[in-house]
Write an enzyme that holds these catalytic residues in place. Structure first.
Site, PDB file in Angstrom:
ATOM      1  N   GLY A 282       0.833  -1.147   0.043  1.00 10.89           N
ATOM      2  CA  GLY A 282       0.129  -0.025   0.194  1.00 10.89           C
ATOM      3  C   GLY A 282       0.818   1.359  -0.148  1.00 10.89           C
ATOM      4  O   GLY A 282       0.304   2.361   0.165  1.00 10.89           O
TER       5      GLY A 282
ATOM      6  N   ASN B  65       8.006  -2.661 -13.019  1.00 12.12           N
ATOM      7  CA  ASN B  65       7.480  -3.833 -12.376  1.00 12.12           C
ATOM      8  C   ASN B  65       6.555  -3.442 -11.149  1.00 12.12           C
ATOM      9  O   ASN B  65       5.758  -4.253 -10.647  1.00 12.12           O
ATOM     10  CB  ASN B  65       8.749  -4.724 -11.723  1.00 12.12           C
ATOM     11  CG  ASN B  65       9.468  -4.062 -10.901  1.00 12.12           C
ATOM     12  OD1 ASN B  65       9.737  -2.626 -10.953  1.00 12.12           O
ATOM     13  ND2 ASN B  65      10.577  -4.918 -10.394  1.00 12.12           N
TER      14      ASN B  65
ATOM     15  N   GLY C 145       3.380  -1.305  -8.972  1.00 13.09           N
ATOM     16  CA  GLY C 145       2.119  -1.170  -9.149  1.00 13.09           C
ATOM     17  C   GLY C 145       1.618  -0.471  -8.125  1.00 13.09           C
ATOM     18  O   GLY C 145       1.522  -1.123  -6.947  1.00 13.09           O
TER      19      GLY C 145
ATOM     20  N   THR D 107      -1.160   1.754  -6.388  1.00 15.86           N
ATOM     21  CA  THR D 107      -2.643   1.995  -6.472  1.00 15.86           C
ATOM     22  C   THR D 107      -2.769   3.270  -5.537  1.00 15.86           C
ATOM     23  O   THR D 107      -2.583   3.345  -4.209  1.00 15.86           O
ATOM     24  CB  THR D 107      -3.565   1.026  -5.988  1.00 15.86           C
ATOM     25  OG1 THR D 107      -2.957  -0.064  -6.712  1.00 15.86           O
ATOM     26  CG2 THR D 107      -4.900   1.322  -6.610  1.00 15.86           C
TER      27      THR D 107
ATOM     28  N   GLN E 224       8.522  -2.240  -4.475  1.00 16.35           N
ATOM     29  CA  GLN E 224       8.611  -3.738  -4.061  1.00 16.35           C
ATOM     30  C   GLN E 224       8.747  -3.710  -2.535  1.00 16.35           C
ATOM     31  O   GLN E 224       8.174  -2.839  -1.846  1.00 16.35           O
ATOM     32  CB  GLN E 224       9.881  -4.556  -4.719  1.00 16.35           C
ATOM     33  CG  GLN E 224       9.921  -4.817  -6.077  1.00 16.35           C
ATOM     34  CD  GLN E 224      10.225  -3.506  -7.094  1.00 16.35           C
ATOM     35  OE1 GLN E 224      11.245  -2.952  -6.876  1.00 16.35           O
ATOM     36  NE2 GLN E 224       9.205  -3.198  -7.961  1.00 16.35           N
TER      37      GLN E 224
ATOM     38  N   PRO F 194      -3.328 -13.140  -9.268  1.00 15.19           N
ATOM     39  CA  PRO F 194      -3.725 -13.494  -7.853  1.00 15.19           C
ATOM     40  C   PRO F 194      -2.470 -13.634  -6.977  1.00 15.19           C
ATOM     41  O   PRO F 194      -1.680 -14.002  -6.982  1.00 15.19           O
ATOM     42  CB  PRO F 194      -4.602 -14.858  -7.717  1.00 15.19           C
ATOM     43  CG  PRO F 194      -4.386 -15.604  -9.139  1.00 15.19           C
ATOM     44  CD  PRO F 194      -3.832 -14.563 -10.073  1.00 15.19           C
TER      45      PRO F 194
ATOM     46  N   SER G 222      -3.933   2.100   7.972  1.00  3.78           N
ATOM     47  CA  SER G 222      -4.938   2.494   6.988  1.00  3.78           C
ATOM     48  C   SER G 222      -6.200   1.597   7.049  1.00  3.78           C
ATOM     49  O   SER G 222      -5.855   0.397   7.420  1.00  3.78           O
ATOM     50  CB  SER G 222      -4.190   2.297   5.566  1.00  3.78           C
ATOM     51  OG  SER G 222      -4.980   2.326   4.374  1.00  3.78           O
TER      52      SER G 222
HETATM   53  P1  GDP Z   1       1.918  -0.702  -3.728  1.00  2.00           P
HETATM   54  O1  GDP Z   1       2.545  -1.418  -4.581  1.00  2.00           O
HETATM   55  O2  GDP Z   1       2.565  -1.150  -2.313  1.00  2.00           O
HETATM   56  O3  GDP Z   1       1.635   0.662  -3.644  1.00  2.00           O
HETATM   57  O4  GDP Z   1       0.528  -1.621  -3.224  1.00  2.00           O
HETATM   58  P2  GDP Z   1      -0.660  -1.748  -4.381  1.00  2.00           P
HETATM   59  O5  GDP Z   1      -1.264  -0.674  -4.845  1.00  2.00           O
HETATM   60  O6  GDP Z   1      -0.091  -2.696  -5.398  1.00  2.00           O
HETATM   61  O7  GDP Z   1      -1.477  -2.724  -3.534  1.00  2.00           O
HETATM   62  C1  GDP Z   1      -2.443  -2.324  -2.383  1.00  2.00           C
HETATM   63  C2  GDP Z   1      -3.860  -2.614  -2.721  1.00  2.00           C
HETATM   64  O8  GDP Z   1      -4.484  -2.267  -1.623  1.00  2.00           O
HETATM   65  C3  GDP Z   1      -4.436  -1.390  -3.502  1.00  2.00           C
HETATM   66  O9  GDP Z   1      -5.575  -2.062  -4.536  1.00  2.00           O
HETATM   67  C4  GDP Z   1      -4.837  -0.492  -2.735  1.00  2.00           C
HETATM   68  O10 GDP Z   1      -5.950   0.422  -3.402  1.00  2.00           O
HETATM   69  C5  GDP Z   1      -5.496  -1.056  -1.453  1.00  2.00           C
HETATM   70  N1  GDP Z   1      -5.289  -0.684  -0.347  1.00  2.00           N
HETATM   71  C6  GDP Z   1      -4.457   0.213   0.161  1.00  2.00           C
HETATM   72  N2  GDP Z   1      -4.729   0.386   1.765  1.00  2.00           N
HETATM   73  C7  GDP Z   1      -5.835  -0.254   1.727  1.00  2.00           C
HETATM   74  C8  GDP Z   1      -6.399  -0.194   3.047  1.00  2.00           C
HETATM   75  O11 GDP Z   1      -6.309   0.232   4.205  1.00  2.00           O
HETATM   76  N3  GDP Z   1      -7.709  -1.120   3.059  1.00  2.00           N
HETATM   77  C9  GDP Z   1      -8.199  -1.721   1.640  1.00  2.00           C
HETATM   78  N4  GDP Z   1      -9.110  -2.480   1.939  1.00  2.00           N
HETATM   79  N5  GDP Z   1      -7.128  -1.463   0.579  1.00  2.00           N
HETATM   80  C10 GDP Z   1      -6.325  -0.751   0.474  1.00  2.00           C
HETATM   81  P1  IMO Z   2       5.196  -2.925  -5.902  1.00  2.00           P
HETATM   82  O1  IMO Z   2       6.262  -1.939  -5.924  1.00  2.00           O
HETATM   83  C1  IMO Z   2       5.024  -7.242  -5.851  1.00  2.00           C
HETATM   84  C2  IMO Z   2       8.050  -9.470  -7.770  1.00  2.00           C
HETATM   85  C3  IMO Z   2       7.511 -10.406  -8.984  1.00  2.00           C
HETATM   86  C4  IMO Z   2       8.641 -11.601  -8.740  1.00  2.00           C
HETATM   87  C5  IMO Z   2       9.753 -10.988  -8.306  1.00  2.00           C
HETATM   88  C6  IMO Z   2      10.740 -10.479  -9.520  1.00  2.00           C
HETATM   89  O2  IMO Z   2       3.996  -2.853  -6.546  1.00  2.00           O
HETATM   90  O3  IMO Z   2       5.045  -3.498  -4.412  1.00  2.00           O
HETATM   91  P2  IMO Z   2      10.754  -8.710 -11.157  1.00  2.00           P
HETATM   92  O4  IMO Z   2       9.841  -8.459 -12.531  1.00  2.00           O
HETATM   93  O5  IMO Z   2      10.938  -7.643 -10.483  1.00  2.00           O
HETATM   94  O6  IMO Z   2      12.054  -9.496 -11.617  1.00  2.00           O
HETATM   95  O7  IMO Z   2      10.020  -9.895 -10.556  1.00  2.00           O
HETATM   96  O8  IMO Z   2       9.449  -9.521  -7.825  1.00  2.00           O
HETATM   97  N1  IMO Z   2       7.548  -8.108  -7.872  1.00  2.00           N
HETATM   98  C7  IMO Z   2       6.765  -7.449  -7.130  1.00  2.00           C
HETATM   99  N2  IMO Z   2       5.516  -8.271  -6.282  1.00  2.00           N
HETATM  100  N3  IMO Z   2       4.800  -5.837  -5.923  1.00  2.00           N
HETATM  101  C8  IMO Z   2       5.918  -5.399  -6.508  1.00  2.00           C
HETATM  102  O9  IMO Z   2       6.216  -4.208  -6.613  1.00  2.00           O
HETATM  103  C9  IMO Z   2       6.659  -6.339  -7.578  1.00  2.00           C
HETATM  104  N4  IMO Z   2       7.880  -6.087  -8.346  1.00  2.00           N
HETATM  105  C10 IMO Z   2       8.408  -7.174  -8.576  1.00  2.00           C
HETATM  106  O10 IMO Z   2       6.222 -10.824  -8.695  1.00  2.00           O
HETATM  107  O11 IMO Z   2       8.094 -12.554  -7.690  1.00  2.00           O
HETATM  108 MG    MG Z   3       1.859  -2.758  -5.981  1.00  2.00          MG
END
Ligand code: GDP
Ligand code: IMO
Ligand code: MG
Length: 430
Positions: free
Chosen positions: A16, A39, A41, A43, A225, A305, A414
């Site tokens: 998050g 790599n 993502g 949100t 990451q 997933p 959060s």
């Molecule tokens: P990041 O890569 O660390 O920025 O996290 P991501 O965006 O890949 O994944 C976090 C997911 O959890 C996103 O879909 C957010 O919108 C959601 N999220 C973040 N904080 C919360 C929370 O406190 N509760 C819920 N239900 N969802 C959250």
């Molecule tokens: P954020 O910033 C979760 C994981 C991949 C794989 C390993 C190596 O959104 O938290 P790569 O493409 O980096 O060589 O893959 O790392 N991985 C992540 N898993 N969140 C990420 O980024 C990731 N970036 C890479 O799934 O296991």
């Molecule tokens: Mg992410």
């Protein structure tokens, strides 16, 4: 007054970070990415509107924040172009606020092909990478074969460097993987064109940060990451190819350690992982499936997933040490609202030894047994709560146990995906 904050993931990513960087960015002057690439993502949800960022720093929705991509980030200009255009289509002015270091290694088309080819060749032993070419791009940087952003503005030099790089990679694609090779002329043309789109954004990020710091400006460093995916400190070889831990701030942005005043470690209230590799507290039952459903646990980059499990205090303890975490931000507390009994991994057992931090030899992770402590769930909604006092008593007890078990205080909680669904116990900038 605290000036500079680092936001880091302390698990296997997706904790998050994006949400928290977005909400803190209203209190800072610049947001800087320092490692990883697309790599990531991240949100952001603002008044119900969702934005997913991969390369652009998560401060971009706050007009007061300059956004910088430091030299430690491997940059796909194609991905950056798409992301920039998508943001601009929604009225976000990216180009006037984004700067990219000329020292960034560029992710080239052959890096992505090699990433896929290697994963395919590994079969059941695949890492489960995001397929974005991250590993091969970092390898080229370290082997001193990499193309940097600055090379794109020197066509003669680029032509020469690309020839050497493509001689090598086309040989590997053809002779080792039996794949179609890439056309040198085509790659050269495309790269020059992409470079031209970003020429005005090239910025000496290290120099800019020095300038901002001498003016007393606040800076936020945005990790990608998480600690367990760190190339040195993570679950090697099931890791990403960069350092995701604290040291990368200095090397990947070009600042000294005195630039860091506060380290915010982001952790979910439970654990997730995308891709392969060890996950000691993983759940394979209905509880895990329930967490995945309530938490909407699908990767923000690949849509895969996410595997779900209990909080792992053993791994978090290591992350707290490794990064010098000043405070934790616990995200997704609301996802546990309907879990009757919540478990936390508090120690590992390896043969007859009890471990309170994870072993450093990766193969040992496969043989670990986890010792758990159980906590009563709160069985009521915490969604959207913004005051700590309004949390159910059992949720407060769970957070207090996290503090005691994980080695750093909880400073933020959060309670939903939206920017405003947050409890601030201690603001990192104060
Ligand atoms: P990041 O890569 O660390 O920025 O996290 P991501 O965006 O890949 O994944 C976090 C997911 O959890 C996103 O879909 C957010 O919108 C959601 N999220 C973040 N904080 C919360 C929370 O406190 N509760 C819920 N239900 N969802 C959250
Ligand atoms: P954020 O910033 C979760 C994981 C991949 C794989 C390993 C190596 O959104 O938290 P790569 O493409 O980096 O060589 O893959 O790392 N991985 C992540 N898993 N969140 C990420 O980024 C990731 N970036 C890479 O799934 O296991
Ligand atoms: Mg992410």
């Amino acid at each position: 007054m605290t000036k500079s904050i680092v936001v880091l993931g302390t698990q296997w990513g997706d904790e998050g970070k994006g949400k928290i960087v977005d909400l803190l960015s209203k209190d800072v002057d610049a947001v800087v990415r320092f490692q990883g690439g697309h790599n990531a993502g991240h949100t952001l949800v603002t008044d119900g509107h969702k934005t997913v960022l991969h390369l652009v720093p998560s401060g971009i929705l706050n007009e007061g924040a300059q956004c910088l991509i430091g030299n430690g980030v491997v940059v796909s200009l194609e991905a950056l172009k798409k992301e920039t255009e998508a943001l601009e289509a929604h009225g976000v002015d990216v180009r006037s606020r984004l700067g990219i270091s000329p020292a960034c290694p560029i992710i080239m088309p052959y890096h992505e092909l090699l990433d896929h080819a290697r994963e395919k060749a590994k079969g059941a032993k695949a890492i489960g990478t995001t397929g974005r070419g991250i590993g091969p791009a970092y390898e080229d940087k370290v082997s001193r074969r990499g193309i940097r952003l600055s090379d794109l503005y020197n066509p003669g030099l680029l032509a020469e460097k690309l020839e050497e790089a493509m001689d090598f990679h086309n040989f590997v694609l053809d002779r080792y993987f039996g794949m179609q090779t890439l056309s040198y002329d085509r790659v050269l043309d495309d790269t020059l064109q992409l470079g031209a789109c970003f020429s005005e954004l090239v910025t000496d990020v290290s120099g800019e940060l020095h300038r901002l710091r001498t003016q007393g400006k606040r800076i936020l460093y945005e990790g990608a990451q998480g600690s367990l995916l760190d190339i040195d400190h993570g679950t090697y070889p099931f890791v990403t190819s960069s350092n995701t831990t604290i040291g990368a701030v200095c090397t990947g942005a070009g600042v000294g350690p005195d630039a860091i005043d506060y380290v915010l470690g982001i952790t979910k209230a439970y654990t997730t992982r995308v891709g392969s590799g060890p996950f000691p507290t993983e759940l394979f039952d209905d509880i895990g499936a329930g967490i995945a459903r309530r938490g909407d646990e699908f990767g923000a980059t690949t849509g895969r997933p996410r595997r779900c499990g209990w909080l792992d205090a053993v791994a978090l303890r290591r992350a707290a040490h490794t990064n010098g975490v000043s405070g934790f931000c616990v995200t997704k507390l609301d996802v546990l609202d309907e879990v009757e009994t919540i478990k936390v991994g508090i120690a590992y057992r390896l043969d007859d030894e009890i471990l309170d931090v994870p072993p450093q030899n990766p193969e040992a992770w496969d043989d670990l047994q986890v010792e758990y402590e159980s906590f009563p769930g709160w069985m009521e909604s915490t969604r959207g709560i913004t005051r700590f006092d309004d949390l159910p008593d059992n949720a407060k007890t769970y957070l207090a146990a996290m503090e005691a078990l994980c080695g750093a205080p909880v400073h933020m909680v959060s309670t939903g995906p939206d920017r405003k669904e947050i409890i601030v116990i201690k603001h990192p900038a104060e």
